[in-house]
Motif scaffolding. Structure first.
Motif, PDB file in Angstrom:
ATOM      1  N   HIS A 190     -67.386  11.035  28.582  1.00  0.00           N
ATOM      2  CA  HIS A 190     -67.757  12.383  28.094  1.00  0.00           C
ATOM      3  C   HIS A 190     -68.698  13.116  29.045  1.00  0.00           C
ATOM      4  N   ASN A 246     -65.117   4.232  17.387  1.00  0.00           N
ATOM      5  CA  ASN A 246     -65.408   5.042  18.568  1.00  0.00           C
ATOM      6  C   ASN A 246     -66.443   6.107  18.232  1.00  0.00           C
ATOM      7  N   ASP A 254     -62.001  10.948  23.407  1.00  0.00           N
ATOM      8  CA  ASP A 254     -62.112   9.850  22.437  1.00  0.00           C
ATOM      9  C   ASP A 254     -60.738   9.345  22.004  1.00  0.00           C
ATOM     10  N   HIS A 260     -69.807   4.473  25.228  1.00  0.00           N
ATOM     11  CA  HIS A 260     -68.759   5.047  26.082  1.00  0.00           C
ATOM     12  C   HIS A 260     -69.108   6.449  26.599  1.00  0.00           C
ATOM     13  N   VAL A 293     -64.198  16.476  23.953  1.00  0.00           N
ATOM     14  CA  VAL A 293     -64.712  15.195  23.446  1.00  0.00           C
ATOM     15  C   VAL A 293     -63.634  14.510  22.598  1.00  0.00           C
TER      16      VAL A 293
HETATM   17 FE   LIG Z   1     -66.887   9.693  22.067  1.00  0.00          FE
END
Ligand SMILES: [Fe+2]
Ligand code: FES
Length: 379
Positions: free
Chosen positions: A216, A205, A335, A211, A331
């Motif tokens: 985000h 990730n 994640d 992503h 973040v």
């Molecule tokens: Fe990320």
């Protein structure tokens, strides 16, 4: 990087690499116990007698500050009959580490200094016992960037060719990391995340930004190029540029704390992410550092400690770091939520042969090959 057509889909590892205890056991011995492993922030152990207990692979390791001011690491195992010396995650002893079971007592350098009736004991040759032979088992320790890195291998790999090389090959310039003066910074904030996901999902990730646009929103506001999904880590030496209306790396784009004294104009207004195998992520921005250390606990659980590091000036003046911390804290949560959402599928029949990497994720294939090169093919 695997040579591929730009539009190809590449296979990932199968789900068994992320869910099985047998692969995790192989990773413990062939990765975490064989490589340099970032264990603790040295400044957390500033005074003689301070110690921290960390999980490194399958072993419990104590990092201890000696009376001579040096940091050392030992296996957390009493040489008498094997009791764990310390069960608390960290603490402070006055002079010695004393096993609570039968009171064998070790100096902060690991030497056996006392035991009930020790003067009357002899070894198999009939001699008085050697206090070092029955001392704590030492573990190699190197300090770098203000962190204590330990290695359980009998012959640790050269630190420069492994840890430092990961950083240099990402930044493209061996001097670049030094300009941030990370060893002299202070921890302004720390968060500990207990993530219900395999450590490799967290690494993968971190390595891609496909992503970023979907999960985000605050980060792509600050780093607009991330909305295009390009993996900033793929391009050697590239740091993602702040948006033109962004003053600092904060949750609302407001000003941070100027720039760290040593960095160049080229490093200003840019974000650099670095993956240091196996368990460290370093994020460089002009006024602070976000430093992640992972502690893989089982195939489906990873504890992540994240430090926000600032100059002594910022920390000791008690300046408000909350907007600065909040950006990467969000973040992290975004994640880790994604990783936790992925973990259950690792044991699904739908993921038996894995999934696919799109071109923006192709560089993750090199990480997969590296894992297989260490632990072998999983059945
Ligand atoms: Fe990320
Ligand atoms: S096991 Fe530690 S003193 Fe006996």
């Amino acid at each position: 990087m695997t040579a591929t057509q730009p539009s190809t889909l590449l296979a990932t590892l199968g789900g068994r690499y992320y869910a099985g205890e047998s692969v995790f056991a192989a990773e413990q011995s062939e990765i975490f116990e064989s490589m340099w492993f970032c264990a603790a922030r040295c400044a957390d152990l500033a005074n003689p007698g301070q110690f921290k207990k960390v999980q490194v692979g399958s072993e419990s390791v104590l990092v201890v500050r000696g009376r001579d001011g040096l940091l050392r690491a030992f296996l957390n195992v009493c040489r008498h009959r094997g009791a764990q010396l310390c069960t608390e995650p960290e603490g402070h002893v006055r002079r010695n580490l004393r096993c609570p079971y039968h009171a064998w007592t070790y100096g902060l350098d690991g030497k056996l200094v006392a035991a009930p009736n020790i003067a009357t004991l002899t070894d198999e040759t009939g001699m008085g016992i050697d206090r070092y032979r029955y001392g704590l088992v030492p573990v190699a320790l190197t300090e770098w960037l203000g962190y204590a890195w330990v290695c359980l291998a009998d012959e640790p790999p050269p630190f420069t060719d492994t840890v430092i090389d990961d950083v240099t090959s990402r930044l493209g310039d061996p001097a670049a990391i030094g300009r941030y003066g990370i060893d002299g910074l202070q921890v302004g904030h720390r968060e500990v995340y207990d993530v219900a996901a395999n450590w490799k999902l967290i690494v993968e990730n971190f390595m891609e930004c496909y992503h970023c646009a979907s999960i985000h929103p605050e980060l792509v506001e600050v780093l607009p190029e991330f909305s295009r999904g390009l993996a900033a880590q793929y391009f050697v030496g590239h740091g993602a540029e702040f948006g033109s209306d962004i003053a600092g790396f904060t949750v609302d784009g407001s000003a941070g704390f100027g720039t760290l004294p040593g960095i160049t104009a080229e490093q200003d207004r840019r974000y650099y992410a670095i993956t240091v195998k196996p368990t460290v992520f370093i994020n460089l921005v002009p006024d602070h550092i976000i430093f992640h250390r992972m502690y893989p606990m089982s195939a489906d659980r990873t504890v992540v400690e994240c430090d926000w590091l600032y100059t002594d000036e910022v920390v000791s003046a008690g300046r408000d770091v909350s907007r600065s911390v909040e950006l990467f804290h969000r973040v992290n949560q975004q994640d880790f939520d994604a990783c936790e959402r992925t973990q259950p599928a690792m044991s699904s029949r739908a993921y038996r042969n894995g999934g696919v990497l799109v071109p923006a994720e192709h560089h993750i294939a090199a990480f997969h090959s590296w894992v297989v090169s260490r632990v072998g093919e999983a059945r």
